[in-house]
Design an enzyme around this catalytic site. Sequence first.
Site, short mmCIF file in Angstrom:
data_model
loop_
_atom_site.label_atom_id
_atom_site.label_comp_id
_atom_site.label_asym_id
_atom_site.label_seq_id
_atom_site.Cartn_x
_atom_site.Cartn_y
_atom_site.Cartn_z
N CYS A 152 0.83 -1.21 0.00
CA CYS A 152 0.00 0.00 0.00
C CYS A 152 0.86 1.26 0.00
O CYS A 152 0.61 2.19 -0.77
CB CYS A 152 -0.94 -0.01 1.19
SG CYS A 152 -0.15 -0.35 2.76
N1 LIG Z 1 -4.92 -4.25 4.62
C1 LIG Z 1 -4.29 -3.55 3.68
O1 LIG Z 1 -4.49 -2.32 3.55
C2 LIG Z 1 -3.36 -4.24 2.75
C3 LIG Z 1 -3.02 -5.57 2.89
N2 LIG Z 1 -2.17 -6.16 2.01
C4 LIG Z 1 -1.79 -7.56 2.15
O2 LIG Z 1 -2.88 -8.38 1.76
C5 LIG Z 1 -2.89 -9.58 2.54
C6 LIG Z 1 -4.24 -9.68 3.27
O3 LIG Z 1 -4.37 -8.55 4.11
P1 LIG Z 1 -5.66 -8.27 5.01
O4 LIG Z 1 -6.88 -8.60 4.24
O5 LIG Z 1 -5.50 -6.90 5.53
O6 LIG Z 1 -5.43 -9.34 6.17
P2 LIG Z 1 -6.50 -9.89 7.25
O7 LIG Z 1 -5.73 -10.21 8.46
O8 LIG Z 1 -7.62 -8.94 7.36
O9 LIG Z 1 -7.03 -11.26 6.57
C7 LIG Z 1 -6.20 -12.39 6.44
C8 LIG Z 1 -6.96 -13.52 5.76
O10 LIG Z 1 -6.12 -14.66 5.63
C9 LIG Z 1 -6.69 -15.78 6.34
N3 LIG Z 1 -5.59 -16.49 6.99
C10 LIG Z 1 -4.88 -16.11 8.08
N4 LIG Z 1 -3.92 -17.01 8.36
C11 LIG Z 1 -4.03 -17.99 7.44
C12 LIG Z 1 -3.32 -19.21 7.20
N5 LIG Z 1 -2.30 -19.60 7.97
N6 LIG Z 1 -3.71 -19.98 6.16
C13 LIG Z 1 -4.75 -19.62 5.37
N7 LIG Z 1 -5.46 -18.48 5.55
C14 LIG Z 1 -5.09 -17.67 6.56
C15 LIG Z 1 -7.66 -15.17 7.32
O11 LIG Z 1 -8.67 -16.12 7.65
P3 LIG Z 1 -9.50 -16.06 9.06
O12 LIG Z 1 -10.17 -14.72 9.09
O13 LIG Z 1 -10.49 -17.18 8.92
O14 LIG Z 1 -8.52 -16.25 10.13
C16 LIG Z 1 -8.19 -13.98 6.51
O15 LIG Z 1 -9.15 -14.43 5.58
C17 LIG Z 1 -1.71 -9.49 3.52
O16 LIG Z 1 -0.60 -10.14 2.99
C18 LIG Z 1 -1.48 -7.98 3.58
O17 LIG Z 1 -0.20 -7.67 3.94
C19 LIG Z 1 -1.67 -5.47 0.94
C20 LIG Z 1 -1.98 -4.16 0.74
C21 LIG Z 1 -2.82 -3.42 1.66
C1 LIG Z 2 -0.99 0.29 9.02
C2 LIG Z 2 -0.15 -0.93 8.73
O1 LIG Z 2 0.16 -1.70 9.63
N1 LIG Z 2 0.23 -1.11 7.48
C3 LIG Z 2 1.01 -2.24 7.07
C4 LIG Z 2 1.21 -2.21 5.58
C5 LIG Z 2 0.04 -2.81 4.84
C6 LIG Z 2 0.35 -3.10 3.38
O2 LIG Z 2 -0.11 -2.67 2.43
O3 LIG Z 2 1.26 -3.79 3.03
P1 LIG Z 2 1.62 -5.28 3.06
O4 LIG Z 2 0.82 -5.98 2.03
O5 LIG Z 2 3.05 -5.29 2.74
O6 LIG Z 2 1.28 -5.74 4.43
C7 LIG Z 2 2.37 -2.27 7.72
O7 LIG Z 2 2.93 -1.22 8.04
O8 LIG Z 2 2.94 -3.36 7.82
#
Ligand SMILES: NC(=O)C1=CN([C@@H]2O[C@H](COP(=O)(O)OP(=O)(O)OC[C@H]3O[C@@H](n4cnc5c(N)ncnc54)[C@H](OP(=O)(O)O)[C@@H]3O)[C@@H](O)[C@H]2O)C=CC1
Ligand SMILES: CC(=O)N[C@@H](CCC(=O)OP(=O)(O)O)C(=O)O
Length: 348
Positions: A152
């Site tokens: 992000c």
């Molecule tokens: N949030 C953001 O703004 C951004 C996030 N990302 C990346 O995207 C990915 C997802 O982020 P986000 O949606 O925020 O994360 P969340 O923590 O909100 O969701 C994680 C998801 O993965 C599942 N999960 C967790 N552990 C496991 C495992 N061991 N095996 C299989 N499934 C698993 C969870 O299931 P359950 O709920 O059932 O435990 C849930 O569906 C991450 O890698 C994050 O870094 C990238 C850009 C921005």
């Molecule tokens: C507020 C906050 O905790 N932000 C996350 C970045 C989220 C993201 O976009 O990146 P990844 O897919 O690399 O997790 C962090 O600083 O690790």
Amino acid sequence: MSDVKVKVGILGASGYTGAELVRILAHHEASIITLLTADRRAGRPFGEVFPHLAHINLPTMIKIEDADWSTVDLIFCALPHGTTQEVIAGLPDHVKVVDLSADFRLFDPATYQEWYGAEHAAQDLQKEVVYGLTELHREKIKKARVVANPGCYPTPVQLALTPLLESKLVHADDIIIDAKSGVTGAGRSPKEMTLFAEVTEGIHAYGTGGHRHAPEIEQGLAWASGSDVVVNFSPHLMPMSRGILESIYVKMTDGTTAEDIQAALAKRYADEPFVRILPFGVTPQTRHVRGSNYVLMGVVKDRVPGRVIIVAVEDNLVKGASGQAVQNMNVMLGLPETMGLEIEPLFP
Ligand SMILES: NC(=O)C1=CN([C@@H]2O[C@H](COP(=O)(O)OP(=O)(O)OC[C@H]3O[C@@H](n4cnc5c(N)ncnc54)[C@H](OP(=O)(O)O)[C@@H]3O)[C@@H](O)[C@H]2O)C=CC1
Ligand SMILES: CC(=O)N[C@@H](CCC(=O)OP(=O)(O)O)C(=O)O
């Protein structure tokens, strides 16, 4: 357009980016969701976990190990870092992948190991991965099977500085990125940093001088400048749910003015549907992009001679994650790039 829909799976559907993918794909006319997975929430109906999307007809969330890959043409991996590498490496070749995690974003295995603390588990696959900052790598994304969706924080800053470094309007050795994020950036899984009492009524810096997005930013800016880049990058956690704002401080090359910087960005992104450059001197707010796939940028003159400030905003869950992931899917499948993404920002 053909009536045959692309069959899409979302791994990690019960997280924030998974839910955002469902929200966006609900208005994507060329795809249908055929697979949803979760971990702790496996076995539960999606609409029970996210009542705001309960009106959409969706499959029940299952464990990844129970997935039938013949039911999907493309998957979004919205899983925690480190869990995606092995899942993707074992997939049949017909499945295209957009990975939202950090697992395939760093193209040097040693850099990955340094920042993520473990040896990369799918180094062969890494060689065929394309970095998914759509506006900058569109031609490669068109031919990719696996796309690494950017982090992000790295998205706005690379959009801002890539054209300026390519045309040598700014120096590569004097870049300061002061970044602020909403709390959804940390995901939905409970952690101390995101407790209400730790977030409300204050802000704090974290990862200062050593956040894992610094090498990703440096990798992209090095591609643009043609030589190694090191940046000052400092993220902060804000008491808001969504949004990222980056104030980017750079030194211009001799003879360049702040007005030139604004004009260069406006020219570079004139035909891009999701990048908007504001009139000179106007700065954007996170609420100008909330819920949308837009990046807005404003350029202002710094009082320090020779320096310029660029302020860029995005919604971390949309252009910073799920929106850009759908944009990449559209490009990979030869669909109109804006399909499903023409959502206006929610202001204020
Ligand atoms: N949030 C953001 O703004 C951004 C996030 N990302 C990346 O995207 C990915 C997802 O982020 P986000 O949606 O925020 O994360 P969340 O923590 O909100 O969701 C994680 C998801 O993965 C599942 N999960 C967790 N552990 C496991 C495992 N061991 N095996 C299989 N499934 C698993 C969870 O299931 P359950 O709920 O059932 O435990 C849930 O569906 C991450 O890698 C994050 O870094 C990238 C850009 C921005
Ligand atoms: C507020 C906050 O905790 N932000 C996350 C970045 C989220 C993201 O976009 O990146 P990844 O897919 O690399 O997790 C962090 O600083 O690790």
